[in-house]
Enzyme design. Structure first.
Site, mmCIF file in Angstrom:
data_model
loop_
_atom_site.group_PDB
_atom_site.id
_atom_site.type_symbol
_atom_site.label_atom_id
_atom_site.label_comp_id
_atom_site.label_asym_id
_atom_site.label_seq_id
_atom_site.Cartn_x
_atom_site.Cartn_y
_atom_site.Cartn_z
ATOM 1 N N ASP A 1 0.833 -1.192 0.000
ATOM 2 C CA ASP A 1 0.000 0.000 0.000
ATOM 3 C C ASP A 1 0.872 1.247 0.000
ATOM 4 O O ASP A 1 2.047 1.201 -0.371
ATOM 5 C CB ASP A 1 -0.937 -0.030 1.215
ATOM 6 C CG ASP A 1 -2.277 0.624 0.951
ATOM 7 O OD1 ASP A 1 -2.324 1.850 0.852
ATOM 8 O OD2 ASP A 1 -3.277 -0.112 0.841
ATOM 9 N N HIS B 1 -4.017 6.023 4.061
ATOM 10 C CA HIS B 1 -4.634 4.877 3.392
ATOM 11 C C HIS B 1 -4.123 3.527 3.897
ATOM 12 O O HIS B 1 -4.904 2.661 4.309
ATOM 13 C CB HIS B 1 -4.404 5.002 1.885
ATOM 14 C CG HIS B 1 -5.162 4.021 1.062
ATOM 15 N ND1 HIS B 1 -4.656 2.801 0.666
ATOM 16 C CD2 HIS B 1 -6.403 4.079 0.540
ATOM 17 C CE1 HIS B 1 -5.548 2.161 -0.056
ATOM 18 N NE2 HIS B 1 -6.618 2.916 -0.157
ATOM 19 N N SER C 1 -11.048 -0.405 -1.254
ATOM 20 C CA SER C 1 -9.856 -0.518 -0.409
ATOM 21 C C SER C 1 -10.197 -1.071 0.963
ATOM 22 O O SER C 1 -9.373 -1.693 1.613
ATOM 23 C CB SER C 1 -9.203 0.850 -0.222
ATOM 24 O OG SER C 1 -8.384 1.186 -1.288
#
Length: 607
Positions: free
Chosen positions: A274, A365, A552
C-alpha cells in the site's frame, strides 16, 4: 498508481467537476450488425483538439466560442456510438452522460428525456438508476418556467423525496456533500494551475476530454452555483424526513468472527502492499517491511513522511474526518471546518490544497487498510510493502527506464514477502494503461493521441507482466486485491492487479453492511467476491480512528478472513483457503457476499 479509496480527495474531485468524456469502462449491450465490436478500452479512439486560447480562457469566454468546441465533441461522441458496438455499460454511460451535459449547455431541454432514459437503462444499481436525471429535469423545468430558488428547493425536496430512501440514501447524502464543497475558485485555479500547464506543454493541442471539462465547469458555474443553496436545503429536508427510517439490516457483522487471544493458533504474516503503514500500531514480522519511493527506488520510509506538512497534520486530520462526516450528512465540528476551509480557498491555492489532500489520502490509506486486515486476529503480524507514490498534480515523466524500475520493485516486493514468511498480501490499489496516456499527454510525448496510446500500452505491459509473474511466483501466498471505485469493469479497463486471473489471487468488490453493492464498486468477471467496504472504521496514523469507504476497505476484509483461517489451521494451502472463501460466499444477484463464519466451517474450524 492509485489506491482504491476516495475520502476527501475524490470528494473534492467530484465537487470540482473536471471530468469530461468519462473514462471508458463496463458491461454488455446487444450486438449491432455492421458495427465494430469493442471489448476493451484500448480499442476506442483517442483524439485531440487544437485550441486557440488556454483552456481557462473558455471558462468565461463568449458562449458561442465554447459551443463550437462542444459541437465537435458531440459529433465525435455520436459518430463513435454509430460506429462501435461497445460491450460495456459504463463506457456507454460515459458517452450518454457527455451528450446529456452538452444538451444542457446549449439549452436543448427537449433532448434530455431520451438521454436520461438511456442512462437509466444502462444502470443496474438501484441508487444511481433512481437518481439519474433528477437534477437535470429540475434544471430543464426551471429554465422553461423561469422558476425562482424557492421553487427549486421545493422541487428538489419533492422529487428526491419521492424516491425509495433505502435505495438513494447514500447518493443523496453524497450529492449534498459535493455541493457543500463546491467552490468555483477551486475550479478556476485547477484550470489555471494544472490544465493550462498541460495545454502549454502540448502547444494547445489538448486531449478531447478537456472540452468536456470546460463544458462541465461552465454548467456548474452557470446552472448549479446560482441555486446551490436551494438544492442543498431541499436535499437536507429529504434527509431530515428520513431520519426515522429504519437502518438497513446489518448482514455483515453477524458473519464475522474474532479469534480469542488464548486460542490454539499460530502467528500469520499479513503484508499490506500500500501507500505506507504506521507499524507502531501493530504487531509486526521481524523484517517489518520494504519501501519504494515515487521513482520505484528502494526507500527506508515504511510510513510516508509528511515533510513540510507535518506541523499541519492536526488540521489536515480534521479535514479528513470532516469529509467522512460530510459524506454521511452529519453536521459535526469537523464537517463545518472542512466546509469553511474549502469555501475560503482562492484560485491560486487550488493546486497546493489538492496536493495536500492527495498527501493526506496516501498518508492515511495504508494504515487504515492494515487495521481492517488484522482486526480480531491477535495472531496477525504485519509486514509493510510501501509504495510512496507521488502526490504532485504534475505526473512523473513516463519512460521505459521508469517502467522497468517499477517492474523490478514488484519483483523485489514479492521476494520480500517470500523471504519473510508472509502468507497473505492485501493490495488495495489498481491502475491501467490510461494513467500513462495522461502522463504522456502532459509531457507532450508522442506525435498524437494514438501514438501515446501505443506508448502507454508498451510501458504498462512491462509493469503488468512483471506484477503477474511476481504474484504467480509465490503460489504459497494468497494475494487479495480491491476492484476499484469507478463503477466500471476491471477487466474491460484492464486494471492491475484487479484484472488478473490467477490461482493465488482474489479480487474483491464492495458492498454495504446490508450486503448491497455500493454505487462506486468496480465489477467484472475477475471480481469474484464482495465484502463490506462502506463506512468501515479503522486507524489513522497515530491511532485515531475514522470511517472510510471504498473497495480498499472491502479487500482487507477478505485478507482478514484468509489470515484468520491460516492462523487457526496453518496447514491450509492457498487453494484450500481460496476455495473456502469462494464456496462460503452467498450469491445475491451480482453480489457474491463473503461469509467468514461459513468459510471457517468449510475447513473444519469450530467457532
Amino acid at each position: 498508481m492509485k489506491p482504491v479509496l476516495s475520502p476527501l480527495a475524490l470528494a473534492l474531485c467530484a465537487a470540482l467537476s473536471l471530468s469530461a468524456l468519462p473514462a471508458v469502462h463496463a458491461q454488455t449491450a446487444p450486438g449491432s450488425a455492421g458495427k465494430q465490436v469493442i471489448t476493451s478500452a484500448e480499442q476506442l479512439p483517442r483524439r485531440t483538439v487544437k485550441l486557440d486560447k488556454l483552456p481557462s480562457y473558455y471558462l468565461t469566454a463568449p458562449k458561442a466560442e465554447v459551443l463550437v468546441l462542444a459541437a465537435n465533441l458531440e459529433a465525435n461522441a455520436k459518430a463513435d456510438l454509430d460506429k462501435f458496438d461497445i460491450k460495456d455499460a459504463a463506457t456507454l454511460r460515459a458517452y450518454y452522460s457527455t451528450l446529456l451535459s452538452l444538451a444542457q449547455f446549449r439549452g436543448d431541454w427537449a433532448a434530455l428525456p431520451p438521454l436520461v432514459e438511456k442512462l437509466r437503462a444502462l444502470q443496474d444499481k438501484p441508487g444511481p438508476r433512481a437518481t439519474t436525471g433528477v437534477m437535470a429535469g429540475i434544471l430543464a423545468d426551471r429554465a422553461a418556467g423561469n422558476r425562482d430558488a424557492a421553487w427549486v428547493q421545493a422541487e428538489v425536496a419533492r422529487r428526491y423525496g419521492a424516491l425509495n430512501w433505502q435505495d438513494v440514501a447514500d447518493s443523496v447524502r453524497g450529492f449534498k456533500g459535493q455541493l457543500e464543497l463546491l467552490n468555483p475558485a477551486l475550479v478556476k485555479g485547477s484550470f489555471e494551475q494544472q490544465v493550462d500547464v498541460m495545454a502549454r506543454n502540448m502547444n494547445l493541442d489538448v486531449p478531447e476530454g478537456v472540452i468536456g471539462a470546460i463544458v462541465g465547469a461552465r454548467l456548474q458555474e452557470e446552472q448549479i452555483v446560482p441555486i446551490r443553496a436551494a438544492v442543498i436545503a431541499g436535499l437536507q429536508s429529504v434527509i431530515d424526513r428520513n431520519t426515522q427510517v429504519a437502518a438497513k439490516l446489518d448482514l455483515w457483522t453477524p458473519r464475522t468472527f474474532a479469534i480469542p487471544a488464548n486460542a490454539k493458533a499460530k502467528e500469520v504474516g499479513v503484508a499490506i502492499w500500500d501507500s505506507g503503514v504506521d507499524l507502531s500500531l501493530f504487531k509486526t514480522l521481524p523484517g517489518r517491511g520494504v519501501a519504494f519511493d515515487e521513482f520505484s527506488r528502494p526507500s527506508k520510509a515504511l510510513l510516508r513522511p509528511l515533510g513540510e506538512a507535518e506541523p499541519r497534520w492536526p488540521q489536515l486530520k480534521q479535514l479528513v474526518k470532516g469529509s467522512m462526516d460530510l459524506r454521511a450528512a452529519l453536521d459535526t465540528e469537523d464537517a463545518r471546518k472542512l466546509k469553511q476551509t474549502v469555501a475560503g480557498l482562492k484560485a491560486e491555492q487550488s493546486k497546493s490544497f489538492q496536493e495536500d489532500m492527495a498527501l493526506v489520502s496516501l498518508y492515511t490509506h495504508g494504515t487504515h487498510v492494515a487495521g481492517i486486515a488484522v482486526d480480531g486476529n491477535p495472531f496477525a503480524r504485519v509486514f509493510a510493502a510501501s509504495m510512496l507514490w507521488s502526490v504532485k498534480s504534475e505526473p512523473l515523466k513516463p519512460s521505459e527506464e521508469q517502467s522497468r524500475r517499477t517492474a523490478q520493485a514488484y519483483t523485489d516486493a514479492v521476494a520480500a514477502f517470500k523471504a519473510n514468511g508472509v502468507r497473505v498480501v492485501n493490495m488495495s490499489w489498481r491502475y491501467g494503461a490510461s494513467v500513462y496516456e495522461g502522463a504522456l499527454a502532459w509531457h507532450n510525448i508522442g506525435k498524437d493521441a494514438e501514438e501515446r496510446k501505443q506508448i502507454a500500452r508498451k510501458l504498462f505491459a512491462i509493469e503488468r507482466d512483471a506484477l503477474r509473474a511476481a504474484i504467480a511466483s509465490a503460489p504459497d501466498i494468497l494475494f487479495v486485491a480491491g476492484s476499484g471505485n469507478e463503477d466500471n469493469s476491471a477487466d474491460f479497463a484492464e486494471y492491475i492487479p484487479a484484472g488478473f486471473e490467477l490461482p493465488n489471487l482474489i479480487t474483491v468488490g464492495a458492498v454495504d453492511k446490508a450486503g448491497e453493492e455500493t454505487s462506486f464498486s468496480t465489477f467484472g468477471k475477475t471480481v469474484v467476491v464482495h465484502a463490506n467496504g462502506f463506512e468501515v472504521d479503522s486507524f489513522l496514523p497515530g491511532g485515531d480512528r475514522v470511517k472510510f469507504s471504498g473497495t480498499s476497505m472491502a479487500s482487507p476484509q477478505v485478507a482478514n478472513l484468509a489470515a484468520k483461517l491460516i492462523a487457526l489451521k496453518p496447514e491450509l494451502t492457498v487453494a484450500q483457503v481460496k476455495d473456502a472463501i469462494l464456496k462460503g460466499a452467498e450469491r445475491r444477484g451480482k453480489v457474491n457476499l463473503v461469509n467468514p463464519r461459513r468459510s471457517a466451517e468449510l475447513v473444519g474450524i469450530k467457532l
